[in-house]
Scaffold this motif. Structure first.
Motif, PDB file in Angstrom:
ATOM      1  N   MET A   1       0.825  -1.196   0.000  1.00  0.00           N
ATOM      2  CA  MET A   1       0.000   0.000   0.000  1.00  0.00           C
ATOM      3  C   MET A   1       0.866   1.255   0.000  1.00  0.00           C
ATOM      4  O   MET A   1       0.499   2.240  -0.627  1.00  0.00           O
ATOM      5  N   THR A   2       2.000   1.202   0.676  1.00  0.00           N
ATOM      6  CA  THR A   2       2.887   2.355   0.741  1.00  0.00           C
ATOM      7  C   THR A   2       3.434   2.705  -0.637  1.00  0.00           C
ATOM      8  O   THR A   2       3.505   3.876  -1.000  1.00  0.00           O
ATOM      9  N   ILE A   3       3.801   1.683  -1.412  1.00  0.00           N
ATOM     10  CA  ILE A   3       4.327   1.924  -2.752  1.00  0.00           C
ATOM     11  C   ILE A   3       3.257   2.566  -3.629  1.00  0.00           C
ATOM     12  O   ILE A   3       3.550   3.466  -4.424  1.00  0.00           O
ATOM     13  N   PHE A   4       2.019   2.132  -3.474  1.00  0.00           N
ATOM     14  CA  PHE A   4       0.934   2.720  -4.251  1.00  0.00           C
ATOM     15  C   PHE A   4       0.740   4.191  -3.895  1.00  0.00           C
ATOM     16  O   PHE A   4       0.535   5.025  -4.791  1.00  0.00           O
ATOM     17  N   ILE A   5       0.818   4.531  -2.622  1.00  0.00           N
ATOM     18  CA  ILE A   5       0.653   5.926  -2.192  1.00  0.00           C
ATOM     19  C   ILE A   5       1.805   6.772  -2.748  1.00  0.00           C
ATOM     20  O   ILE A   5       1.575   7.888  -3.246  1.00  0.00           O
ATOM     21  N   ILE A   6       3.030   6.263  -2.689  1.00  0.00           N
ATOM     22  CA  ILE A   6       4.180   6.988  -3.242  1.00  0.00           C
ATOM     23  C   ILE A   6       4.008   7.166  -4.744  1.00  0.00           C
ATOM     24  O   ILE A   6       4.251   8.247  -5.288  1.00  0.00           O
ATOM     25  N   TRP A   7       3.550   6.105  -5.433  1.00  0.00           N
ATOM     26  CA  TRP A   7       3.328   6.186  -6.877  1.00  0.00           C
ATOM     27  C   TRP A   7       2.254   7.218  -7.199  1.00  0.00           C
ATOM     28  O   TRP A   7       2.389   8.002  -8.136  1.00  0.00           O
ATOM     29  N   LEU A   8       1.181   7.233  -6.421  1.00  0.00           N
ATOM     30  CA  LEU A   8       0.088   8.171  -6.642  1.00  0.00           C
ATOM     31  C   LEU A   8       0.542   9.616  -6.429  1.00  0.00           C
ATOM     32  O   LEU A   8       0.198  10.505  -7.224  1.00  0.00           O
ATOM     33  N   ILE A   9       1.332   9.864  -5.395  1.00  0.00           N
ATOM     34  CA  ILE A   9       1.854  11.206  -5.147  1.00  0.00           C
ATOM     35  C   ILE A   9       2.785  11.625  -6.288  1.00  0.00           C
ATOM     36  O   ILE A   9       2.708  12.755  -6.784  1.00  0.00           O
ATOM     37  N   ALA A  10       3.648  10.710  -6.731  1.00  0.00           N
ATOM     38  CA  ALA A  10       4.544  11.018  -7.848  1.00  0.00           C
ATOM     39  C   ALA A  10       3.748  11.283  -9.116  1.00  0.00           C
ATOM     40  O   ALA A  10       4.082  12.203  -9.886  1.00  0.00           O
ATOM     41  N   LEU A  11       2.696  10.514  -9.344  1.00  0.00           N
ATOM     42  CA  LEU A  11       1.856  10.709 -10.518  1.00  0.00           C
ATOM     43  C   LEU A  11       1.245  12.110 -10.537  1.00  0.00           C
ATOM     44  O   LEU A  11       1.301  12.816 -11.547  1.00  0.00           O
ATOM     45  N   VAL A  12       0.691  12.518  -9.421  1.00  0.00           N
ATOM     46  CA  VAL A  12       0.052  13.835  -9.336  1.00  0.00           C
ATOM     47  C   VAL A  12       1.085  14.942  -9.516  1.00  0.00           C
ATOM     48  O   VAL A  12       0.857  15.900 -10.275  1.00  0.00           O
ATOM     49  N   LEU A  13       2.223  14.833  -8.852  1.00  0.00           N
ATOM     50  CA  LEU A  13       3.237  15.882  -8.950  1.00  0.00           C
ATOM     51  C   LEU A  13       3.836  15.973 -10.355  1.00  0.00           C
ATOM     52  O   LEU A  13       3.991  17.079 -10.892  1.00  0.00           O
ATOM     53  N   ILE A  14       4.155  14.852 -10.944  1.00  0.00           N
ATOM     54  CA  ILE A  14       4.722  14.872 -12.287  1.00  0.00           C
ATOM     55  C   ILE A  14       3.696  15.392 -13.284  1.00  0.00           C
ATOM     56  O   ILE A  14       4.015  16.209 -14.149  1.00  0.00           O
ATOM     57  N   GLY A  15       2.449  14.953 -13.152  1.00  0.00           N
ATOM     58  CA  GLY A  15       1.391  15.463 -14.020  1.00  0.00           C
ATOM     59  C   GLY A  15       1.214  16.966 -13.884  1.00  0.00           C
ATOM     60  O   GLY A  15       1.060  17.679 -14.877  1.00  0.00           O
ATOM     61  N   TYR A  16       1.270  17.458 -12.670  1.00  0.00           N
ATOM     62  CA  TYR A  16       1.128  18.896 -12.426  1.00  0.00           C
ATOM     63  C   TYR A  16       2.268  19.675 -13.069  1.00  0.00           C
ATOM     64  O   TYR A  16       2.041  20.675 -13.766  1.00  0.00           O
ATOM     65  N   PHE A  17       3.502  19.219 -12.859  1.00  0.00           N
ATOM     66  CA  PHE A  17       4.646  19.958 -13.390  1.00  0.00           C
ATOM     67  C   PHE A  17       4.761  19.857 -14.907  1.00  0.00           C
ATOM     68  O   PHE A  17       5.157  20.817 -15.567  1.00  0.00           O
TER      69      PHE A  17
END
Length: 92
Positions: free
Chosen positions: A1-17
């Motif tokens: 679950m932790t890896i999924f949360i890290i992936w989701l945060i990275a997805l949002v940040l990379i998408g935003y930038f």
């Protein structure tokens, strides 16, 4: 679950930038891509999403991405060699 949360945060940040710097990103993509895949018009959100998923996956699972790239490279070389072989056997 932790890896999924890290992936989701990275997805949002990379998408935003990527979305914030779209003019620079699209210019770079247009230099590398063939005409059919250029970043004109309606496909901005498709490219932002694809780059975000690819970037997040690369951050979380870099070995998996490396193995996929190696596999795609091997498949590409085999196809290139088969095309060369078939064209040499074809009548002129």
């Amino acid at each position: 679950m932790t890896i999924f949360i890290i992936w989701l945060i990275a997805l949002v940040l990379i998408g935003y930038f990527v979305n914030q710097r779209w003019q620079t990103v699209s210019a770079g993509l247009d230099k590398m891509l063939p005409e059919a895949l250029k970043t004109h018009g309606d496909n901005r959100w498709l490219w932002v999403g694809a780059l975000a998923v690819l970037g997040a996956t690369t951050l979380v699972r870099p070995v998996d991405i490396l193995l996929v790239v190696i596999l795609l490279g091997i498949i590409g070389v085999v196809i290139y060699k088969l095309i060369g072989w078939a064209s040499s056997k074809a009548p002129h």
